[in-house]
Scaffold this motif. Structure first.
Motif, mmCIF file in Angstrom:
data_model
loop_
_atom_site.group_PDB
_atom_site.id
_atom_site.type_symbol
_atom_site.label_atom_id
_atom_site.label_comp_id
_atom_site.label_asym_id
_atom_site.label_seq_id
_atom_site.Cartn_x
_atom_site.Cartn_y
_atom_site.Cartn_z
ATOM 1 N N SER A 1402 67.751 19.120 -42.724
ATOM 2 C CA SER A 1402 68.526 19.057 -43.975
ATOM 3 C C SER A 1402 68.747 17.618 -44.391
ATOM 4 N N LEU A 1403 69.047 16.751 -43.391
ATOM 5 C CA LEU A 1403 69.290 15.351 -43.699
ATOM 6 C C LEU A 1403 68.026 14.697 -44.247
ATOM 7 N N LYS A 1404 66.878 15.085 -43.701
ATOM 8 C CA LYS A 1404 65.614 14.532 -44.175
ATOM 9 C C LYS A 1404 65.419 14.818 -45.660
ATOM 10 N N ASN A 1405 65.706 16.041 -46.048
ATOM 11 C CA ASN A 1405 65.570 16.413 -47.462
ATOM 12 C C ASN A 1405 66.502 15.590 -48.347
ATOM 13 N N VAL A 1406 67.706 15.380 -47.860
ATOM 14 C CA VAL A 1406 68.672 14.621 -48.665
ATOM 15 C C VAL A 1406 68.194 13.192 -48.825
ATOM 16 N N VAL A 1407 67.707 12.593 -47.690
ATOM 17 C CA VAL A 1407 67.292 11.194 -47.735
ATOM 18 C C VAL A 1407 66.100 11.037 -48.674
ATOM 19 N N LEU A 1408 65.145 11.955 -48.596
ATOM 20 C CA LEU A 1408 63.984 11.870 -49.453
ATOM 21 C C LEU A 1408 64.376 11.979 -50.927
ATOM 22 N N VAL A 1409 65.295 12.900 -51.252
ATOM 23 C CA VAL A 1409 65.723 13.037 -52.635
ATOM 24 C C VAL A 1409 66.441 11.783 -53.103
ATOM 25 N N MET A 1410 67.298 11.247 -52.230
ATOM 26 C CA MET A 1410 68.015 10.023 -52.597
ATOM 27 C C MET A 1410 67.046 8.868 -52.805
ATOM 28 N N ASN A 1411 65.986 8.843 -51.973
ATOM 29 C CA ASN A 1411 65.024 7.774 -52.118
ATOM 30 C C ASN A 1411 64.237 7.950 -53.407
ATOM 31 N N ALA A 1412 63.891 9.193 -53.713
ATOM 32 C CA ALA A 1412 63.120 9.457 -54.907
ATOM 33 C C ALA A 1412 63.905 9.138 -56.176
ATOM 34 N N THR A 1413 65.202 9.342 -56.113
ATOM 35 C CA THR A 1413 66.028 9.074 -57.304
ATOM 36 C C THR A 1413 66.506 7.640 -57.360
ATOM 37 N N GLY A 1414 66.066 6.832 -56.340
ATOM 38 C CA GLY A 1414 66.433 5.425 -56.365
ATOM 39 C C GLY A 1414 67.808 5.114 -55.846
ATOM 40 N N LEU A 1415 68.449 6.053 -55.230
ATOM 41 C CA LEU A 1415 69.764 5.768 -54.670
ATOM 42 C C LEU A 1415 69.638 5.075 -53.307
ATOM 43 N N LEU A 1416 68.732 5.599 -52.477
ATOM 44 C CA LEU A 1416 68.581 5.067 -51.126
ATOM 45 C C LEU A 1416 67.172 4.445 -51.051
ATOM 46 N N ARG A 1425 65.867 -4.775 -54.756
ATOM 47 C CA ARG A 1425 67.022 -3.844 -54.838
ATOM 48 C C ARG A 1425 68.258 -4.567 -55.376
ATOM 49 N N ASN A 1426 69.075 -3.783 -56.005
ATOM 50 C CA ASN A 1426 70.351 -4.367 -56.438
ATOM 51 C C ASN A 1426 71.354 -4.295 -55.290
ATOM 52 N N GLU A 1427 72.500 -4.849 -55.542
ATOM 53 C CA GLU A 1427 73.500 -4.948 -54.492
ATOM 54 C C GLU A 1427 73.969 -3.569 -54.020
ATOM 55 N N ARG A 1428 74.139 -2.632 -54.966
ATOM 56 C CA ARG A 1428 74.612 -1.302 -54.564
ATOM 57 C C ARG A 1428 73.579 -0.623 -53.670
ATOM 58 N N GLN A 1429 72.274 -0.749 -53.999
ATOM 59 C CA GLN A 1429 71.233 -0.148 -53.188
ATOM 60 C C GLN A 1429 71.192 -0.776 -51.799
ATOM 61 N N LYS A 1430 71.361 -2.106 -51.760
ATOM 62 C CA LYS A 1430 71.369 -2.783 -50.471
ATOM 63 C C LYS A 1430 72.517 -2.276 -49.605
ATOM 64 N N GLU A 1431 73.693 -2.227 -50.205
ATOM 65 C CA GLU A 1431 74.875 -1.790 -49.439
ATOM 66 C C GLU A 1431 74.693 -0.361 -48.958
ATOM 67 N N LEU A 1432 74.185 0.516 -49.845
ATOM 68 C CA LEU A 1432 74.060 1.914 -49.446
ATOM 69 C C LEU A 1432 73.025 2.059 -48.331
ATOM 70 N N TRP A 1433 71.893 1.274 -48.408
ATOM 71 C CA TRP A 1433 70.882 1.358 -47.363
ATOM 72 C C TRP A 1433 71.414 0.855 -46.045
ATOM 73 N N ASP A 1434 72.060 -0.234 -46.087
ATOM 74 C CA ASP A 1434 72.579 -0.796 -44.841
ATOM 75 C C ASP A 1434 73.570 0.175 -44.189
ATOM 76 N N ALA A 1435 74.467 0.700 -45.008
ATOM 77 C CA ALA A 1435 75.464 1.603 -44.446
ATOM 78 C C ALA A 1435 74.806 2.875 -43.923
ATOM 79 N N THR A 1436 73.816 3.370 -44.658
ATOM 80 C CA THR A 1436 73.146 4.591 -44.237
ATOM 81 C C THR A 1436 72.364 4.355 -42.953
ATOM 82 N N PHE A 1437 71.627 3.236 -42.911
ATOM 83 C CA PHE A 1437 70.843 2.915 -41.742
ATOM 84 C C PHE A 1437 71.733 2.801 -40.513
#
Length: 1479
Positions: A1402-1416, A1425-1437
């Motif tokens: 389930s998490l894989k699907n969410v991550v892929l969708v977020m990546n496809a929509t440019g969130l992650l 990447r902008n600052e929000r994308q950087k912060e979200l990636w770092d926190a997610t990673f």
């Protein structure tokens, strides 16, 4: 010859024979007594002093036939008979002879002093026979002369005395002849002279104490007959003509007053010889012009004058025996005269002055015979002359009441007279008071009998009121008499006397009171006379009455302090009201016309230097013109008491001289002369009449003192003589100067002077004043009647008292006086014995017997009341009065319902009044006793009422209690009680209550509420306060035991209100006050009382719902019911739901706001603890939320419906959990549990309600409002029940939740990230948090892991659907971190669980969708990447690395450098599978 009569109509003998026979009889006796000339004492009927004093003044006339000398010898007397015999021989018929010729020899014998008793007796017998046989008849020749001679002879009868018995025979025969003459056919032809002579002769005999009792009694009987005959002439006499004749004769009552001296001697027979009485004046009686003397008014006036003078109690010459005789004669004269007497001023003047004065003084005599005769004469006088005796009647009534009034009780002595009857009487006016000790014994009874006799007229009390109470200068005689009569009904020990006298006196007082009520009731029924036009108008009388109290108060204050009194009078506009009238004159008029002014204080006030203007104005009010100075001074000084200081006297005298001289008085030449003369009169009056002065001033001394004071000259001797004589004969008695007889004489003269101004007594049986009279005296009257009813044993009196009660009630209704009607009810209710102290709530087990096929309860009250006849009478009278008169009742309803309550407790009320209406079971009977409640199993197929735990009949009894036996006597008494209650027609009264006017109806409800409050709230407080300070109850607060009476009162109150719905606005506040008091502390009362309170409240709410003005009160009631404790709410739940459904179905538009819907749903939620109530409540909610022809769901009730459906699902969850804890094998589900079934249906209904979101939006409801008020509560509810213990409800809720969140219905504003956050934080996250709890898992270990799996999928899909979308501009970091936390925890909650494998996918699907929509977006080189994308990636990673190391690298490999990416063909992006939505 015997003293007998011959029948003149038989023609047995000729008249000539009769005359000759009588001659023979007389001469035979004369020959037998030949020694007439012996020296013996002569017996005369006119020799004593008493005869002189009683003589009727007249002119002696010598008859033409009276030629013989008085000193004739026996031969001369005998010769007279011889001559008559010769004449008879020469005529054919006796009628041809003049009547005087025939009677002359007989009259000579009677008149002659030489005659003896036997001879005179025989002559008198002959005269009697002449009357009997008709010889003396109206057509006889010379009848007038004959009657004159006959009268002369009889009144001058002289004979030699022999033995006393024989002499009295002569006197007896004289009475007989006089009776023949005056009462026979020729009586009308007698002249005044003859009548006076005859009356004088008989009166003399009556008053001669030396004579035997039988002779005096016979003479008195003859006198009565004569008086009746004479006074009956008043019926035919012409008053004007007769008064004119009297005036022509110079007759003046005032001149004759005091000149008649009546003496009584016990030694000699009185003589009325005119020749011997030189001081006896003659009455010059006119002769008619036709020559026929006929007596008239002169004789009657003379008779009454003599009789009245004899009554003078201060004349020592008269004994009580003589006064007693005179009283009886006067009474006969009054009875015979009748009301015609008032037409003759000369007679009226005699009676209203001297007659009344002497009679009233004799009314205080200690001689019982005199007292009785005087009172009878007074009563007769008032009967025939009442209009002429206004002030005289006031005096007599005041005297009677004073003497009959009981003395104040001794210290420490109690009296049964109620306090409100003991008010101080007003200060009496200065009328003459006959001061005597209080009457006791027979005297008291006699006075009371007389008062009853006087007051028997229907208009008596009205006459008292309009003549005295409405007269400024009279006492309030109506109030005084009524107060006395009402107090007299109570026993007074201080009066002494025999017990029978005491009771008779009470009976007589009761007669007066009941007579007053009866006559007033008769007038109220229409038997009222019209008000005469010549009377003072009723309006003026009422105005005077209204001002009278102010005047009395002002006068009293003036008598205390003149300045204060004048201020009071001015404030109340009693003086100085005319701006054009000088202020001194206005004050002077008031002072002069007020009869209650303190005369001593008035004299002092007028003579002060500051009040000289008032003195002059006061003096100017007198009319001194053509009056002598002595009379002017007398008139002045009788209005106030002359002050003692010389300067004050000087001011008064100077002012008098100025006013008197201005009238042009004769003989006075200057004002100074009048001043000296006035001063001399004051000095002369003191000198001549002061008992301290021994040497009196003579006329010569008086003349000498006034020598030269008339402006230098002398007054004429005649002028001074007249002044001197006036003062000598008539003392100027100043007010309050004398006491005793002198004071009474002065007061009587003042009263007589006032009577000339007061006018006649108005008598009219009119009803105009009845309401004012009744308002004044109703309370003591009703109290007295009640006392008589309760204490007297005589059936007649009890019957009359009952009639009095009914009439008082009738008058109360007629006058609209509710307080009177209430008081009657209170008095009667106390007499019934059915109103008692607050009875115990515990009803004993009384025996019940079968009588004529009916069960009869033999209670203590039914036995006792059956023996209380007076109580039964009072009950029947009371309820008969109230029946039909309920609109006149106010406070009295309390007693009515108290009696209802007592009868209810003792099973004596009609069945209809024992019933209570119910929503569920219809009508049932209020149980009298509580039984042990049995636990009933829950049922879903019927209507269950709390009444099932109580006995349904008042005649049942506990099996554990002992029931006493009832004997035959008890049963018989009980049947008597039942018969009495039946006669009271209580069911009719109950029906009439429903027809009452609103004021009476509110009063009835208030009475019920007060009684119910006393048995519940007040009793609870009292008994709770009585618990010792250290006492505790293990089971909570103190509670009252079951009380059937409190339920009865409550049911009655509610039933009446429901059946009089048109007045619910007025009744509701009263009833709700009681209901709210009960329901605010429900655990402290019996459950049945609470149930009845709830039912009553809902029944009333059903009525309130139809009244727009009271619609809010429905919800106030709902709020009160919703706040009931759970155990109470469960017990009454069925009633609440049924009542609510009834209201909702009948008044569908009653709920109009969210607040009101919330109250309705809160009330519904409070009933869900009861299975049957829950079933019906669910049906109601289902109907509301359904999508039928009528739309009920609105924005106002949507949240409430959600809350109620939530309650049903919660209840199912709790039921399943309880079943699991009970270790039952069979799990609860929708097929075997109604609760779960309702929960299962509730979740479906809840989910279906999402369709209303679009409808709300279509109606213009803002989106944010739809989200916050409608969408979120529904979604939150689905989220909560996604962990419901019931597997069916849980799975269904989760499915519906996923459909709502991921479906198209959710009214979510994607641009408003706050709403998305709210959805996750309030719904999704709390759901997963709960599922992670071990205790939640333990509820259903088999099924909950699946729920976790589905919930985790919902979490991921919701995030992908709502947050990981194209164009997301909001910061999702915080929400995403919380999602990762939950996934981490879910994955590791149980490694054996499916979640461990499902979470990464389930998490894989969410991550892929977020990546496809440019969130992650993973890092790149260069990093774009902008600052929000950087912060979200770092926190997610960082967060994913904790529980899935290398996961992001696997799912999202690092991108190649840019120059390498350009040389390689482009790769296909990962396809995101569509989000599956489970069906």
């Amino acid at each position: 010859m015997e003293f007998s009569a011959l029948n003149s109509g038989s023609n047995a003998v000729s008249t000539k024979h009769l005359v000759l026979s009588e001659i023979l009889a007389v001469t035979s006796v004369m020959r037998k007594n030949s020694r007439w000339a012996l020296s013996t004492h002569s017996f005369s009927t006119r020799e004593s002093a008493l005869a002189s004093s009683l003589g009727l003044r007249r002119i002696r006339q010598e008859s033409a036939n009276q030629s013989m000398k008085r000193g004739s010898t026996e031969q001369d007397l005998m010769a007279g008979f011889q001559d008559l015999k010769r004449l008879l021989k020469d005529v054919e018929a006796v009628a041809d002879l003049p009547l005087p010729t025939i009677l002359s020899p007989f009259c000579a014998i009677i008149r002659s002093p030489l005659s003896t008793g036997p001879i005179t007796s025989m002559a008198l017998t002959s005269l009697h026979n002449f009357f009997v046989c008709g010889l003396i008849h109206p057509d006889a020749l010379s009848l007038s002369s004959a009657l004159s001679e006959l009268s002369n002879a009889i009144s001058r009868c002289k004979f030699e005395t022999s033995d006393s018995s024989g002499d009295e025979v002569v006197l007896l025969k004289i009475m007989t002849v006089i009776h023949d003459a005056l009462c026979g056919p020729v009586g009308d032809l007698l002249g005044d002279v003859e009548v006076c002579e005859m009356l004088e002769t008989v009166l003399t005999t009556c008053c001669q104490m030396r004579l035997s009792e039988i002779l005096r009694r016979s003479a008195e009987a003859t006198m009565h007959a004569l008086v009746r005959t004479v006074c009956s002439e008043l019926h035919v006499l012409d008053p004007v003509a007769e008064e004119a004749k009297l005036a022509d004769n110079g007759y003046d009552v005032e001149e004759q007053e005091g000149k008649m001296n009546v003496k009584a001697s016990t030694q000699d027979i009185p003589s009325s010889s005119a020749g011997a009485d030189g001081d006896a004046e003659t009455l010059r009686t006119p002769r008619p012009t036709d020559g026929l003397p006929r007596y008239g008014l002169a004789s009657i006036v003379e008779l009454l004058r003599v009789v009245i003078n004899v009554l003078d109690p201060n004349d020592p010459l008269h004994t009580d025996s003589i006064r007693l005789t005179a009283l009886r004669i006067l009474n006969v004269a009054l009875e015979a005269s009748g009301s015609h007497l008032c037409a003759f001023p000369s007679i009226t003047a005699l009676i209203v002055d001297q007659g009344c004065k002497f009679l009233f003084q004799l009314a205080r005599s200690d001689n019982f015979g005199v007292l009785q005769a005087a009172l009878r004469a007074i009563a007769t006088m008032f009967e025939i002359m009442r209009p002429k005796l206004k002030l005289q009647q006031e005096l007599f009534l005041a005297f009677s009441v004073d003497r009959l009034a009981p003395p104040p009780p001794a210290k420490g002595q109690s009296t049964p007279i109620p306090p409100h009857l003991d008010a101080d009487a007003e200060k009496p006016p200065p009328t003459p008071r006959l001061l005597v000790a209080p009457a006791k014994g027979d005297t008291r009874e006699l006075l009371l009998e007389t008062l009853c006799l006087i007051s028997r007229h229907p208009s008596f009390m009205v006459d008292l009121y309009i003549n005295y109470d409405c007269d400024m200068n009279c006492e309030n005689m109506f109030e005084r008499v009524t107060e006395f009569a009402t107090k007299g009904i109570y026993p007074v020990e201080a009066l002494g006397g025999r017990e029978v006298n005491q009771r008779n006196a009470q009976d007589l007082c009761l007669d007066i009171v009941l007579g007053f009520v009866n006559h007033m009731a008769s007038r109220a029924e229409g038997h009222s006379e019209p008000w005469p036009s010549h009377f003072v108008s009723p309006e003026d009388l009422q105005h005077t009455k209204s001002r009278k109290k102010l005047v009395l108060t002002g006068t009293a204050r003036f008598n205390t302090k003149p300045k204060t009194g004048i201020s009071f009078l001015e404030e109340n506009k009693l003086i100085y009201t005319d701006p054009n009238e000088p202020r001194p004159l206005s004050l002077a008029k008031f002072l002069k016309n007020s009869a209650r002014m303190d005369k001593r204080l008035l004299g002092d006030f007028l003579s002060r230097p500051d009040n000289i203007d008032v003195l002059k104005a006061f003096m100017g009010l007198f009319d001194f013109k053509d009056k002598s100075v002595a009379d002017a001074m007398r008139e002045l000084l009788e209005t106030f008491r002359l002050p003692g200081e010389s300067q004050q006297i000087n001011r008064i005298t100077e002012t008098f001289a100025e006013v008197y001289f201005a009238t042009g008085a004769a003989e006075t030449k200057s004002q100074d002369a009048v001043y000296v003369l006035a001063y001399s009169i004051i000095m002369l009056n003191t000198d001549l009449h002061s008992p301290q002065i021994r040497k009196r001033m003579t006329i010569d001394d008086y003349k000498r003192n006034l020598k030269g004071v008339n402006d230098g000259s002398d007054f004429s001797p005649e002028y001074l003589q007249n002044t001197y004589d006036s003062i000598r004969k008539r003392e100027i008695i100043m007010p309050e100067e004398h006491t005793g007889q002198a004071g009474f004489e002065y007061a009587w003269k003042e009263l007589f002077a006032r009577s000339r101004q007061a006018g006649e007594l108005m008598t009219c049986n009119n009803s105009i004043f009845d309401v004012d009279m009744f308002k004044t005296v109703w309370k003591p009257v009703v109290s007295a009647i009640a006392y008589a009813f309760i204490t007297f044993d005589d059936d007649y009196i009890i019957e009359r008292a009952i009639t009095g009660f009914r009439q008082c009630a009738t008058l109360a209704r007629h006058f609209g006086m509710a307080d009177v009607f209430d008081y009657v009810v209170v008095q009667l209710s106390q007499a019934t014995g059915l109103v008692s102290e607050l009875p115990s709530s515990q009803v004993p087990n009384w025996p019940a017997v079968e009588v004529d096929g009916q069960s009869v309860t033999v209670s203590s009250l039914s036995v006792k009341f059956g023996t209380n006849l007076k109580g039964q009478l009072a009950a029947v009278v009371l309820f008969n009065i109230v029946n039909g008169n309920g609109n006149a009742l106010r406070e009295g309803w309390t007693q009515i319902f108290e009696m209802f309550q007592t009868l209810f407790i003792h099973s004596l009320l009609p069945t209809r009044m024992l019933q209570m209406e119910d929503f569920l079971g219809g009508v049932s009977i209020i149980p009298l006793r509580r039984s042990q409640p049995a636990r009933q199993p829950p049922r879903s197929d019927g209507l269950l009422s709390a009444l099932s735990s109580y006995l349904m009949t008042p005649y049942s009894s506990s099996a554990e209690a002992l029931v006493p036996d009832a004997n035959d006597a008890d049963v018989e008494n009980t049947l008597s009680t039942i018969d009495c209650i039946t006669s009271c027609r209580l069911d009719e009264l109950y029906s009439q209550i429903l027809q009452l006017d609103v004021e009476a109806l509110v009063a009835a409800i208030r009475a019920l509420e007060a009684l119910a409050h006393e048995r519940t709230v007040a009793r609870l407080k009292q008994e709770a306060d009585e618990i010792p300070a250290g006492g505790t109850y293990q089971e909570g607060p103190y509670s009252l035991p079951y009380d059937p009476a409190s339920i009865f009162l409550l049911e009655t109150m509610v039933s009446i209100a429901c059946q009089t719905s048109q007045h619910i606005e007025e009744l509701w506040p009263v009833i709700f006050e009681h209901l709210s008091a009960l329901l605010s502390t429900p655990l402290q009362y019996s459950i049945l009382l609470m149930e009845r309170a709830v039912v009553g409240l809902l029944r009333l709410c059903f009525i309130l719902a139809a009244k727009p003005s009271l619609r809010d009160q429905v919800f106030v009631s709902f709020d009160l019911l919703a706040g009931l404790p759970a155990q109470i709410a469960t017990s009454v739940a069925e009633q609440v739901v049924v009542g609510l459904i009834r209201i909702a179905r009948t008044h569908q538009d009653i709920v109009r706001s969210s607040t009101e819907w919330n109250l309705v749903f809160a009330l519904l939620r409070s009933t869900l603890g009861n299975p049957e109530a829950a079933r019906q409540a669910f049906e109601l909610v289902s109907a509301l939320a359904g999508d039928g022809p009528e739309q009920y769901v609105t924005g106002d009730n949507f949240p409430g419906l959600v809350a109620v459906l939530d309650e049903f699902m919660t209840a199912a969850s709790m039921a399943v959990e309880a079943q699991q804890q009970g270790r039952r094998n069979q799990a609860l589900n929708a097929s075997n549990s109604p609760i779960v079934e309702r929960g299962r249906k509730a979740i479906d209904i809840l989910a279906e309600m999402k369709k209303f979101w679009n409808r709300f939006a279509e109606t213009g409801v803002p989106q944010d409002q739809i989200w916050s008020q409608h969408a979120m509560p529904l979604v939150a509810c689905l989220g909560r029940h996604s962990i419901n213990v019931s597997r069916e409800i849980r799975h269904t809720a989760l499915v519906h939740l996923q459909r709502v969140v991921l479906g198209p219905f959710l009214p979510l504003d994607t641009s408003n990230h706050a709403q998305v956050e709210e959805l996750f934080r309030r719904v999704v996250f709390p759901l997963l948090e709960e599922l992670l709890k071990p205790q939640v898992l333990m509820r259903d270990p088999m099924s909950l892991p699946e729920t976790r799996l589905r919930a985790s999928a919902l979490l991921c899909k919701s995030f992908m659907h709502l947050e990981a979308r194209e164009g997301q501009s909001a910061d999702v970091k915080a929400l995403w971190m919380q999602v990762l936390d939950l996934l981490d925890r879910l994955m590791h909650v149980d490694r054996r669980d499916q979640l461990y494998e499902a979470i990464p996918e389930s998490l894989k699907n969410v991550v892929l969708v977020m990546n496809a929509t440019g969130l992650l977006v993973q890092p790149a080189n260069p990093d774009t990447r902008n600052e929000r994308q950087k912060e979200l990636w770092d926190a997610t990673f960082e967060r994913i690395q904790r529980f899935l190391p290398g996961f992001l690298g696997e799912v999202l490999p690092e991108p190649m450098p840019a120059h390498m990416a350009q040389s390689k063909p482009s790769m296909q992006p990962l396809s995101v599978p569509p989000t599956p939505v489970p069906s």
